[in-house]
Write a protein that holds these residues in place. Structure first.
Motif, PDB file in Angstrom:
ATOM      1  N   GLN A  37      -1.653  -3.066   4.744  1.00 40.49           N
ATOM      2  CA  GLN A  37      -1.103  -1.712   4.408  1.00 40.49           C
ATOM      3  C   GLN A  37      -2.181  -0.780   3.893  1.00 40.49           C
ATOM      4  O   GLN A  37      -2.580  -1.151   2.809  1.00 40.49           O
ATOM      5  CB  GLN A  37      -0.113  -1.778   3.366  1.00 40.49           C
ATOM      6  N   PHE A  91      -0.835  -8.310   2.817  1.00 41.26           N
ATOM      7  CA  PHE A  91       0.512  -9.084   2.613  1.00 41.26           C
ATOM      8  C   PHE A  91       0.841 -10.123   3.627  1.00 41.26           C
ATOM      9  O   PHE A  91       0.775 -10.030   4.878  1.00 41.26           O
ATOM     10  CB  PHE A  91       1.688  -8.046   2.577  1.00 41.26           C
ATOM     11  N   PHE A 106       8.031 -12.252   1.062  1.00 41.43           N
ATOM     12  CA  PHE A 106       6.412 -11.671   0.793  1.00 41.43           C
ATOM     13  C   PHE A 106       5.923 -12.315  -0.512  1.00 41.43           C
ATOM     14  O   PHE A 106       6.521 -12.418  -1.450  1.00 41.43           O
ATOM     15  CB  PHE A 106       6.663 -10.274   0.738  1.00 41.43           C
ATOM     16  N   GLY A 107       4.571 -12.581  -0.246  1.00 42.34           N
ATOM     17  CA  GLY A 107       3.744 -12.727  -1.503  1.00 42.34           C
ATOM     18  C   GLY A 107       3.284 -11.218  -2.012  1.00 42.34           C
ATOM     19  O   GLY A 107       3.663 -10.089  -1.494  1.00 42.34           O
ATOM     20  N   GLN A 108       2.807 -11.577  -3.244  1.00 38.93           N
ATOM     21  CA  GLN A 108       2.174 -10.239  -4.054  1.00 38.93           C
ATOM     22  C   GLN A 108       1.329  -9.549  -3.414  1.00 38.93           C
ATOM     23  O   GLN A 108       0.875  -8.196  -3.856  1.00 38.93           O
ATOM     24  CB  GLN A 108       1.992 -10.828  -5.468  1.00 38.93           C
ATOM     25  N   GLY A 109       0.406  -9.953  -2.501  1.00 40.38           N
ATOM     26  CA  GLY A 109      -0.548  -9.285  -1.688  1.00 40.38           C
ATOM     27  C   GLY A 109      -1.721  -9.601  -2.269  1.00 40.38           C
ATOM     28  O   GLY A 109      -2.057 -10.021  -3.463  1.00 40.38           O
ATOM     29  N   ARG A 111      -5.207  -7.341  -2.806  1.00 42.36           N
ATOM     30  CA  ARG A 111      -6.063  -6.079  -2.440  1.00 42.36           C
ATOM     31  C   ARG A 111      -7.517  -6.034  -2.246  1.00 42.36           C
ATOM     32  O   ARG A 111      -7.989  -6.367  -3.197  1.00 42.36           O
ATOM     33  CB  ARG A 111      -5.542  -5.238  -3.908  1.00 42.36           C
TER      34      ARG A 111
ATOM     35  N   GLN B  38      10.490  -1.407  -1.265  1.00 45.23           N
ATOM     36  CA  GLN B  38       8.933  -1.657  -1.654  1.00 45.23           C
ATOM     37  C   GLN B  38       8.773  -0.745  -2.928  1.00 45.23           C
ATOM     38  O   GLN B  38       8.876   0.369  -2.595  1.00 45.23           O
ATOM     39  CB  GLN B  38       7.993  -1.387  -0.767  1.00 45.23           C
ATOM     40  N   CYS B  40       6.240   0.990  -5.520  1.00 45.40           N
ATOM     41  CA  CYS B  40       4.993   1.265  -5.837  1.00 45.40           C
ATOM     42  C   CYS B  40       3.815   0.428  -5.262  1.00 45.40           C
ATOM     43  O   CYS B  40       2.820  -0.119  -5.850  1.00 45.40           O
ATOM     44  CB  CYS B  40       4.455   0.942  -7.406  1.00 45.40           C
ATOM     45  N   ARG B  41       4.033   0.336  -3.884  1.00 44.83           N
ATOM     46  CA  ARG B  41       3.361  -0.509  -3.046  1.00 44.83           C
ATOM     47  C   ARG B  41       3.052  -1.949  -3.575  1.00 44.83           C
ATOM     48  O   ARG B  41       2.063  -2.695  -3.034  1.00 44.83           O
ATOM     49  CB  ARG B  41       1.921   0.227  -2.872  1.00 44.83           C
ATOM     50  N   LYS B  42       3.977  -2.439  -4.122  1.00 42.81           N
ATOM     51  CA  LYS B  42       4.157  -3.828  -4.273  1.00 42.81           C
ATOM     52  C   LYS B  42       4.519  -4.621  -3.054  1.00 42.81           C
ATOM     53  O   LYS B  42       4.773  -4.176  -2.051  1.00 42.81           O
ATOM     54  CB  LYS B  42       4.943  -4.245  -5.396  1.00 42.81           C
ATOM     55  N   GLU B  43       4.850  -5.835  -3.247  1.00 43.51           N
ATOM     56  CA  GLU B  43       5.539  -6.600  -1.976  1.00 43.51           C
ATOM     57  C   GLU B  43       6.747  -6.090  -1.563  1.00 43.51           C
ATOM     58  O   GLU B  43       7.763  -5.954  -2.714  1.00 43.51           O
ATOM     59  CB  GLU B  43       5.301  -8.146  -2.148  1.00 43.51           C
TER      60      GLU B  43
END
Lengths: 115, 110
Positions: A37, A91, A106-109, A111, B38, B40-43
């Protein structure tokens, strides 16, 4: 049952370095997906893997990016020689198997910031 | 043409309003459909699956029209906590990957 675990949560790399992003799927899940993303954009599919197999990598850039999901251990998304444009949230998602109607978690990603 | 397209946002609505999101998909082989949320651009997190017969979960109603390749999400009696980006997701059983729409942002105001 822990959820999908991604690490690191935040990663800073200088241009030209390598970035390794890890994803441990939920227990019992054998399918892993990676999404990217970019700022102000939607989620873009990158790659879909099962244990030891790449099922669909149609969203992966042709160069510098690779992914694996070994028999043991987490799935790894590897970005070589990072550039500023690689800065994004990555992600990972997992699902137990592919059947119609199976949701993915999904995982928390991670950054990634390239400086 | 994108595989999955959603209404452009953002949607700004007052508390208590009813809001509807639309989504179209281009691949007729698509077999599974979901709405994710989604914050605030979290998972992204699953909001609900979408079934051919339509399905409801509290204030949320999802519908699927296979002939028109169209999916909708209706939110009744909007709450402040509904503010988020809503993502339409389609799975093509031939490929297995989840394809996301670009998302529609909802902002519910007091």
């Amino acid at each position: 049952n822990a959820g999908v675990m991604q690490n690191p949560r935040h990663l800073v790399r200088r241009r030209g370095q390598e970035a390794r992003l890890r994803c441990s799927p939920m227990k019992g899940h054998s399918h892993v997906y990676w999404y990217r993303q970019l700022p102000e954009e939607g989620l873009k599919f990158m790659v879909y893997l099962q244990k030891e197999n790449i099922i669909d990598e149609s969203g992966m850039p042709k160069e510098r990016f690779s992914a694996e999901f070994p028999k043991e251990g987490p799935s790894i998304l590897r970005i070589q020689q990072v550039v500023r444009g690689d800065s994004a949230a990555y992600f990972c998602a997992s699902s137990p198997s592919f059947r119609g109607g199976t949701e993915a978690f999904f995982g928390q990603g991670t950054r990634l910031t390239v400086v | 043409r994108k595989e999955v397209e959603q209404d452009p946002g953002p949607f700004n609505v007052p508390e208590g309003a009813t809001v509807a999101f639309n989504c179209t998909y281009s691949n007729s082989a698509s077999q599974s459909f979901f709405w994710y949320r989604q914050d605030c651009r979290k998972e992204p997190k699953l909001l609900m699956s979408v079934y051919s017969s339509g399905n409801e979960d509290g204030r949320f109603t999802a519908q699927l029209n296979r002939a028109s390749q169209y999916i909708s999400l209706l939110i009744r009696d909007s709450k402040l906590s509904d503010s988020a980006t809503y993502l339409c997701v389609v799975i093509n059983n031939q490929g297995g990957k989840l394809i996301f729409g670009q998302g529609t942002e909802l902002s519910v105001k007091p």
